[in-house]
Design a protein around this motif. Structure first.
Motif, short mmCIF file in Angstrom:
data_model
loop_
_atom_site.label_atom_id
_atom_site.label_comp_id
_atom_site.label_asym_id
_atom_site.label_seq_id
_atom_site.Cartn_x
_atom_site.Cartn_y
_atom_site.Cartn_z
N ASN A 35 49.49 52.91 44.03
CA ASN A 35 49.42 52.11 45.26
C ASN A 35 47.96 51.81 45.63
N SER A 36 47.19 51.37 44.70
CA SER A 36 45.78 50.97 44.86
C SER A 36 44.83 52.12 45.23
N LYS A 37 45.31 53.36 45.20
CA LYS A 37 44.40 54.48 45.53
C LYS A 37 44.20 55.35 44.27
N GLU A 38 42.96 55.86 44.14
CA GLU A 38 42.66 56.67 42.96
C GLU A 38 42.99 58.15 43.20
N TYR A 39 43.56 58.80 42.19
CA TYR A 39 43.91 60.23 42.30
C TYR A 39 43.38 61.01 41.11
N LEU A 40 43.09 62.27 41.37
CA LEU A 40 42.76 63.21 40.30
C LEU A 40 44.10 63.75 39.77
N ASN A 41 44.32 63.58 38.46
CA ASN A 41 45.61 64.00 37.89
C ASN A 41 45.57 65.47 37.48
N LEU A 42 46.37 66.29 38.14
CA LEU A 42 46.41 67.71 37.79
C LEU A 42 47.74 68.10 37.18
N CYS A 43 48.41 67.13 36.55
CA CYS A 43 49.67 67.51 35.90
C CYS A 43 49.86 66.90 34.52
N SER A 44 48.77 66.63 33.83
CA SER A 44 48.90 66.10 32.47
C SER A 44 48.98 67.26 31.48
N ASN A 45 49.75 67.07 30.41
CA ASN A 45 49.80 68.08 29.34
C ASN A 45 48.85 67.75 28.19
N SER A 46 47.99 66.76 28.42
CA SER A 46 47.03 66.39 27.38
C SER A 46 45.84 67.35 27.48
N TYR A 47 46.10 68.61 27.11
CA TYR A 47 45.15 69.68 27.38
C TYR A 47 43.74 69.41 26.82
N LEU A 48 43.69 68.78 25.64
CA LEU A 48 42.39 68.55 25.02
C LEU A 48 41.84 67.16 25.35
N SER A 49 42.54 66.45 26.23
CA SER A 49 42.14 65.08 26.64
C SER A 49 41.97 64.16 25.43
N LEU A 50 42.85 64.32 24.45
CA LEU A 50 42.73 63.49 23.24
C LEU A 50 43.51 62.18 23.33
N HIS A 51 44.39 62.05 24.32
CA HIS A 51 45.27 60.87 24.37
C HIS A 51 44.49 59.58 24.57
N ASN A 52 43.28 59.67 25.15
CA ASN A 52 42.48 58.44 25.22
C ASN A 52 41.10 58.60 24.58
N HIS A 53 41.06 59.45 23.58
CA HIS A 53 39.84 59.60 22.77
C HIS A 53 39.68 58.30 21.94
N PRO A 54 38.47 57.72 21.93
CA PRO A 54 38.30 56.43 21.24
C PRO A 54 38.79 56.43 19.78
N GLU A 55 38.55 57.53 19.07
CA GLU A 55 38.97 57.55 17.65
C GLU A 55 40.49 57.62 17.50
N ARG A 361 53.09 73.05 39.71
CA ARG A 361 52.70 73.40 38.33
C ARG A 361 51.41 72.63 38.04
N LEU A 362 50.37 73.39 37.94
CA LEU A 362 49.04 72.82 37.77
C LEU A 362 48.66 72.94 36.31
N THR A 363 48.11 71.85 35.73
CA THR A 363 47.66 71.96 34.33
C THR A 363 46.17 71.63 34.25
N ILE A 364 45.50 72.38 33.40
CA ILE A 364 44.04 72.21 33.25
C ILE A 364 43.77 71.49 31.94
N VAL A 365 42.92 70.48 32.02
CA VAL A 365 42.59 69.74 30.79
C VAL A 365 41.08 69.75 30.55
N ARG A 366 40.73 69.41 29.32
CA ARG A 366 39.32 69.50 28.90
C ARG A 366 38.39 68.58 29.68
#
Ligand SMILES: Cc1ncc(COP(=O)(O)O)c(C=O)c1O
Length: 390
Positions: A35-55, A361-366
């Motif tokens: 809804n046009s507002k920015e949020y910090l996402n604390l529920c992703s399971n992409s633990y290593l933050s690889l889902h948007n790694h350029p490679e 349920r809070l998830t921590i990512v890289r």
């Protein structure tokens, strides 16, 4: 039917248990817009933050260029493109198993394994907090089902003893890292029971893969049991940052699954982009241990801050943190308070968790920064005070 459904939905609403979807746009590995507002996402399971790694993204695009947007056939017909062979070989080697078979997702993989490998005279022992995909897989099996207390090895052994004279096979089914509690199954002790009573052990390492163990191959590595389970399932949709799942075992089990697992045989193969992305992410994880190290720095810092603030993190040890609130409505209140502060987090309520244990349920990512974590902790503290859990 509609009247009946309306009445069920009203009932769900009355219990404070109603769900609706929030359609979001991810703008970085840790930020989303809603809804046009920015949020910090604390529920992703992409633990290593690889889902948007350029490679990883580049590999997904390259696979699409070569193989197309979809495979449009099941794996048994013309869907087994050569990328599957490469990824199956690499996942088996990564986790020290003889053979791998890729399924279209973890839910289908669990149904495929459990409903196909177990038979009428068998007994399945299942941890009471196992994931929904395991519970439903067990319901689809014709074997006898026995639930043992969460991570309780004595209860499990007592139950196995009572059934050991059966003519069928015995199976223990457990998650390695429990998805809603972040705690770990007593796999060493389960392995001892395997040897003592000749039980087959099926593990779901969806949340262990890429995170635990010296080289990040999962919980088995952490506990010195690498490659020793009868059947091991893990997914590409969490730390590996893509989509799909793989089952590891010996030659015979995999051969049988190819021939009999309905959720393998009768569903469309994965889009090539997902396979290409998984392959690249796996190479990154294998060749650069700094990803895992950075994740654990965040895990240790976030946990330390929450404990200092007075939260009870139960027996969780990794990136999944349950902040148990108890009451369904209080959990939603806490979620909404955090939402107002620009934090995107979900209240988890029954039937996903047992009644009376609703939680955040809070998830921590890289990719979380120290500032992100400090802001998150102070916001969680304020929200926790609102519902009197602090
Ligand atoms: C423990 C566990 N097993 C299986 C699954 C299902 O995997 P998938 O999302 O690939 O269907 C999940 C969650 O998604 C999970 O948390």
């Amino acid at each position: 039917m509609i009247d009946r459904l309306r009445s069920h939905i009203e009932n769900i609403k009355e219990k404070g248990n109603y769900r609706f979807l929030r359609y979001i746009k991810p703008i970085s590995s840790t930020r989303i817009v809603y809804n046009s507002k920015e949020y910090l996402n604390l529920c992703s399971n992409s633990y290593l933050s690889l889902h948007n790694h350029p490679e990883v993204i580049k590999a997904a695009k390259e696979a699409t260029d070569i193989y197309g947007a979809g495979i449009c056939s099941s794996r048994s017909i013309s869907g087994s493109i050569d990328l599957y062979k490469e990824l199956e070989r690499e996942t088996a080697e990564y986790k020290s198993y003889e053979k791998a078979l890729i399924f279209s997702n973890g839910y289908l993989a669990n149904i495929g394994i459990i409903s196909t490998l177990t038979e009428k005279d068998d007994v399945i022992f299942s941890d009471e907090l196992n994931h929904s995909s395991l519970i439903h897989s067990i319901r689809l099996s014709r074997a006898k089902k026995i639930i043992y207390k969460h991570r309780d090895i004595n209860d499990l052994e007592e139950k196995i003893k009572k059934e050991k004279k059966r003519k069928g096979n015995l199976f223990v089914v457990t998650e390695t890292v429990f998805s809603m509690d972040g705690d770990v199954a007593p796999l060493k002790e389960i392995y001892e029971l395997k040897k003592k009573y000749d039980v087959n052990v099926i593990v779901d390492d969806a949340h262990g893969t890429g995170v635990f163990g010296e080289t990040g191959t999962g919980i088995e590595e952490m506990l010195g049991l690498k490659g020793l389970m009868d059947v091991h399932m893990a997914t590409f949709g969490k730390a590996i940052g893509s989509y799909g799942a793989f089952v590891l075992s010996n030659e015979t089990v995999i051969e049988y699954l190819i021939n009999r697992a309905k959720t393998f045989m009768y569903t469309t193969a994965l889009p090539p982009a997902a396979i290409g992305a998984s392959l690249k992410a796996l190479h990154i994880i294998k060749n650069d241990l700094s990803y895992r190290k950075d994740l654990w720095n965040n895990i240790d810092y976030f946990r330390k801050k929450l404990i200092e603030a007075g939260f009870d993190l139960k027996d969780s040890i990794g990136p999944i943190i349950p902040i148990v609130v108890g009451d369904d409505r209080d959990a939603v209140t806490m979620q909404e308070e955090l939402f107002k502060k620009g934090i995107f987090i979900q209240a988890i309520r029954p039937p996903t968790v047992p009644a009376g244990t609703s939680r955040l349920r809070l998830t921590i990512v890289r990719d979380l920064t120290k500032d992100d974590i400090d802001y998150a902790v102070s916001s969680i503290v304020e929200a926790g005070k609102k519902v009197h859990i602090l």
